[in-house]
Design a protein around this motif. Sequence first.
Motif, mmCIF file in Angstrom:
data_model
loop_
_atom_site.group_PDB
_atom_site.id
_atom_site.type_symbol
_atom_site.label_atom_id
_atom_site.label_comp_id
_atom_site.label_asym_id
_atom_site.label_seq_id
_atom_site.Cartn_x
_atom_site.Cartn_y
_atom_site.Cartn_z
ATOM 1 N N ILE A 124 20.000 38.716 -10.255
ATOM 2 C CA ILE A 124 20.254 38.886 -11.686
ATOM 3 C C ILE A 124 21.287 39.975 -11.870
ATOM 4 O O ILE A 124 21.051 41.136 -11.503
ATOM 5 C CB ILE A 124 18.969 39.291 -12.439
ATOM 6 C CG1 ILE A 124 17.836 38.312 -12.153
ATOM 7 C CG2 ILE A 124 19.217 39.425 -13.934
ATOM 8 C CD1 ILE A 124 16.475 38.877 -12.466
ATOM 9 N N SER A 125 22.453 39.621 -12.381
ATOM 10 C CA SER A 125 23.504 40.618 -12.669
ATOM 11 C C SER A 125 23.749 41.537 -11.478
ATOM 12 O O SER A 125 23.841 42.759 -11.621
ATOM 13 C CB SER A 125 23.122 41.441 -13.902
ATOM 14 O OG SER A 125 22.985 40.631 -15.035
ATOM 15 N N HIS A 167 20.572 46.580 -5.766
ATOM 16 C CA HIS A 167 21.891 46.142 -6.216
ATOM 17 C C HIS A 167 22.669 45.722 -4.980
ATOM 18 O O HIS A 167 22.931 46.526 -4.076
ATOM 19 C CB HIS A 167 22.615 47.277 -6.952
ATOM 20 C CG HIS A 167 23.878 46.845 -7.615
ATOM 21 N ND1 HIS A 167 25.125 47.222 -7.166
ATOM 22 C CD2 HIS A 167 24.090 46.037 -8.692
ATOM 23 C CE1 HIS A 167 26.047 46.697 -7.955
ATOM 24 N NE2 HIS A 167 25.446 45.977 -8.892
ATOM 25 N N LYS A 224 16.002 42.170 -17.267
ATOM 26 C CA LYS A 224 17.282 41.455 -17.223
ATOM 27 C C LYS A 224 18.334 42.134 -18.089
ATOM 28 O O LYS A 224 19.495 42.248 -17.710
ATOM 29 C CB LYS A 224 17.091 40.002 -17.668
ATOM 30 C CG LYS A 224 16.370 39.135 -16.643
ATOM 31 C CD LYS A 224 16.277 37.680 -17.116
ATOM 32 C CE LYS A 224 15.591 36.812 -16.068
ATOM 33 N NZ LYS A 224 15.477 35.408 -16.527
ATOM 34 N N LYS A 225 17.924 42.595 -19.265
ATOM 35 C CA LYS A 225 18.869 43.196 -20.194
ATOM 36 C C LYS A 225 19.449 44.495 -19.630
ATOM 37 O O LYS A 225 20.652 44.750 -19.705
ATOM 38 C CB LYS A 225 18.178 43.462 -21.535
ATOM 39 C CG LYS A 225 19.136 43.928 -22.615
ATOM 40 C CD LYS A 225 18.467 43.910 -23.978
ATOM 41 C CE LYS A 225 19.479 44.261 -25.062
ATOM 42 N NZ LYS A 225 18.900 44.216 -26.415
ATOM 43 N N GLN A 261 21.754 43.818 -16.507
ATOM 44 C CA GLN A 261 23.066 43.323 -16.925
ATOM 45 C C GLN A 261 23.936 44.482 -17.431
ATOM 46 O O GLN A 261 25.124 44.577 -17.095
ATOM 47 C CB GLN A 261 22.878 42.262 -18.020
ATOM 48 C CG GLN A 261 24.134 41.468 -18.356
ATOM 49 C CD GLN A 261 25.064 42.193 -19.325
ATOM 50 O OE1 GLN A 261 24.611 42.979 -20.168
ATOM 51 N NE2 GLN A 261 26.367 41.954 -19.188
ATOM 52 N N ASP A 312 25.050 46.760 -14.348
ATOM 53 C CA ASP A 312 26.045 46.141 -13.466
ATOM 54 C C ASP A 312 27.397 45.986 -14.176
ATOM 55 O O ASP A 312 28.446 46.296 -13.602
ATOM 56 C CB ASP A 312 25.546 44.773 -13.009
ATOM 57 C CG ASP A 312 26.519 44.113 -12.043
ATOM 58 O OD1 ASP A 312 26.679 44.630 -10.919
ATOM 59 O OD2 ASP A 312 27.145 43.102 -12.429
ATOM 60 N N ALA A 313 27.355 45.544 -15.425
ATOM 61 C CA ALA A 313 28.607 45.286 -16.146
ATOM 62 C C ALA A 313 29.362 46.572 -16.466
ATOM 63 O O ALA A 313 30.598 46.612 -16.411
ATOM 64 C CB ALA A 313 28.305 44.521 -17.440
ATOM 65 N N GLY A 356 28.825 47.585 -10.979
ATOM 66 C CA GLY A 356 29.672 46.503 -10.485
ATOM 67 C C GLY A 356 31.050 46.945 -10.050
ATOM 68 O O GLY A 356 31.716 46.246 -9.268
#
Length: 982
Positions: A17-18, A40, A242-243, A246, A249-250, A254
């Motif tokens: 996930i992400s 991660h 999940k929220k 995300q 990572d974003a 990432g």
Amino acid sequence: MSETNLPVQDIELTEEISGFRLDRVEKIPELRSTAYIFTHVKTACRLMHLFNSDPNNLFSVAFRTPVNDSTGVPHILEHSVLCGSKKFPVKDPFQEMLKGSLQTFLNALTYPDKTVYPVSSQVEKDYYNLMDVYCDAVFNPLLSENTFYQEGWHFDVEDIDNPVGIKGIVYNEMKGVFSDFSSHVFRRTMSALYPDTTYAFESGGDPECITDLTYEQFRDFHRKFYHPSNSFIFLYGNIPSKKTLQFLDANYLGSYDHLQIDSTVSPQPLWDKPKSTVIEAPAPKEDDGTATVSVSWIFGDSKDPVTTLTGSILSHYLLGTETSPLKRALVDSGLGEDLDDVTGFDAELIQSSFAVGLRKTKPEHAEKIKELIFETLKTELHSMDKQLLEGALRQVEFSRREVAGGHFPYSLRLAERAYRSWLHGGDPVAHLAFEKPLNYIKEQMKIGNYFEKVIEEKLVNNPHNLLSTIVASSKMGEKLELQTQKQSQKLTANITQDEKEKYNRLTKKLIEQQKSQSSAEQKAKLPKLQKSDLPRHLKEVPVKKEEIEGIKFMAHPLFTSGITYLDIGFDLSVVPADLLYFVPIYLELMNRCGAGEYSYEKMAKRVTLSTGGIDTSAVCRTKISSEQDLLFMAFFHGKSLEARFAEMLQIFTDLLTKPDLSNEKQIRDLLVEERNEMASSVISSGHSFAMTNASSALIRSKYIGEVMGGISQLRFLDELVKNDDINKVIEACTQLHKIIVNKESLLFSLTAQEPEKFSDMLKTFAEKLPQQSIETEPPPEEYGREEGLRGIEISSAVNFVSRAWKLQDKSAHQLANLFLLSRNLSTGYLWDKIRVEGGAYGGMASMSVFHPVFATASYRDPNLESTLQHFENGLQEVADGIEQEKIDQSIIGAIGRMDSPKSPHGQGLGETLDSLSDYSKEIRQTIRDEILQANTDSLKNAAKSILDSQRWSVTALGSAKAFEKAEQSGLKFEREPLVGSK
């Protein structure tokens, strides 16, 4: 809660996930949570989410930060990353978020081997704002040279003709820490117990070594350790994983690649024979010739939950109660006065430690004390008290189950437990899922001799033990007062005029930057809440106001994990003025004494077996309805599992109807212990003592607070100890008991899931209490001290300064604006002038609806006279008018403070006290409405009302040299020693 009822998420194992891979899911019914453990993939950042139904969500990122010197680089970096980042290039984003967020916790913490950045909020938008600011702070800080100089250290040359000084926020903070005798005991003992590890060094920074740190080393430390590959992220609460994954990572993770980082914390190689150390620590003159003597051991692997639970249980058994064998042996030996703060079990380092220390002994008694400790432990190998041991186990189990309040939120304490193992390569769930290791210990106890074997292996036959003798030295205290002067003279002995001019330019540039404000464009980048995001209405705590045979009964039906909290209240306004000083002694004695057929030793066992603990307190408030009316009450607090509530009530029945208040030995020990505890807390809590003392000259509620818990109480205890006035204490406590314990003024506050179930038991309990009519004593007319400037001399390299003003208007409108004013000054003017520019650890303003004073204070402050000027200047700035944008920011912070979550017991008792203080829900809502409507004019008028007040008082705690310097500037203090005669 069964496993089937636990909150879960729709995520599959090994699902990505992400950028995060789910590695493990574990249900933890004892915490009503499910743990989701992720990695991660790109950076190997580790993340755990303790998912549950709690809306108070926590984000915490930790980095392993071992050190090999005492320059304090992790501590200075902890301060500095929060001084601006690439995405949020404002001067102080930490301060801005303090001002204008609904945070329920916002801080950064330096440990001996890790640095942790936690934030929490009950509002999702605010939570992600805070997370965004903190992630950018740790991964992308600006770390300018001026930030290093401000937060760490720099040569201070404001005037080219004056000698060179040294300034820095961490530098001054650690001067305060190193002025504290108790701090020396703990820090020096631990560094000597782990001499071949990172723990041998002071991660917070030793002022002698902080000046060795260069800007380049500071930057290198961040590059080395502040990377996702060295990070451990702990999430807690009800926002879906999940929220958050995300978002992380974003926005941050990432963009990084994996980096191989050697941040492993190596354990201490174990010794094959014991060692000893002798050091000096700063202390007041009256303590010269005394010492703390301690024996400490490396106990075991902190990653192992069985070992840490075993150590906690053993510590409670040996040291934690009035009847604990090691405590009794030491305190009754006559070799010293009471147990030192270093005493107990500690599992925060990679290897846990166990320590036993005796305070106010003589250095020459060191070997005798060590012999006594080992003799007592050897005796326990054959004669452990099974009842006391069972009680210790129940206490530790109770503490793990309870959702308790405290300085740190419950969620952060869970994060700390996870980090304890996780950061050293262990299981992050190990110390959270405590049922399994606890059951293992219970099974081993049934088999027999489990704790006897532990005592033998971990303590008696463990060669890795250290005998520490920490000698009290007033000369060392005097040296620390001159430390900055001597240090700067040494470091600049060969300074050239050109170099001095360079430092003068640096100082001026730094001051210029400190006085400057971030641009509107920079501030606009910081995520903000709007007033429209704020909840308009206060959160109500359920309360059922009833009577049981004419007795007030305030019941609070709340979820409590099956624990029942009982508060038994009695009126203290009946206490004559000449007995006020004895009230804290009486209440503490009631926590410990025997009763009826039970000696105090047997009572201690009953308490540990049947309850989660009993305690006492006194509350003194000015009622909202009138300045002349006080809520002045004594409370007896108890907590138990529902099944043991009747047992707890029987303990209170015995205590309240037939206490033994005549045990001379117990009273003598109590007086010494309370005196020493208060004296040792002056350096760590000097601002609180100063504020209480200053306010005591102005209002009755604070005068009583000073008498019962301030410097006046410390002096009273000191006199009693020195004069050995035991019979006087017995007589006073006996009188107080007859006056206070009276069915006529009895009140019950009960917080439980179904409080009505206990009504009949409370009725039966109340019938056993004595009943009499006693007239209320007139409130004291004379206060503890005159108004003006009071200087209290302490052994410290830094000061604690306070000024208090009496309020003239107690309307809801004015109280709201004064509370808002206190928040504005604490996170604005006083922060900037006293902390950022002045180098103190803190500057603050305080206002409570229950005490009609407005107080300001500084903490660990190198200054005195300039601080007093800043208190007035800050008020004047607001009185001249500040823009609405600043006020709106303070409104958000103020509402956040008002809505801070409390433990179940904190909610229940808090609602009871508010009701008794005439602080109704209607008045609270009115004050909230007034805060939300505040504007430039209303805050201006509030500030003017303080400046116009003719009643004010100042108390400063500092060294004799600090007061001499102030007097040279024209400030005349009425000076007096902390204890003893002038």
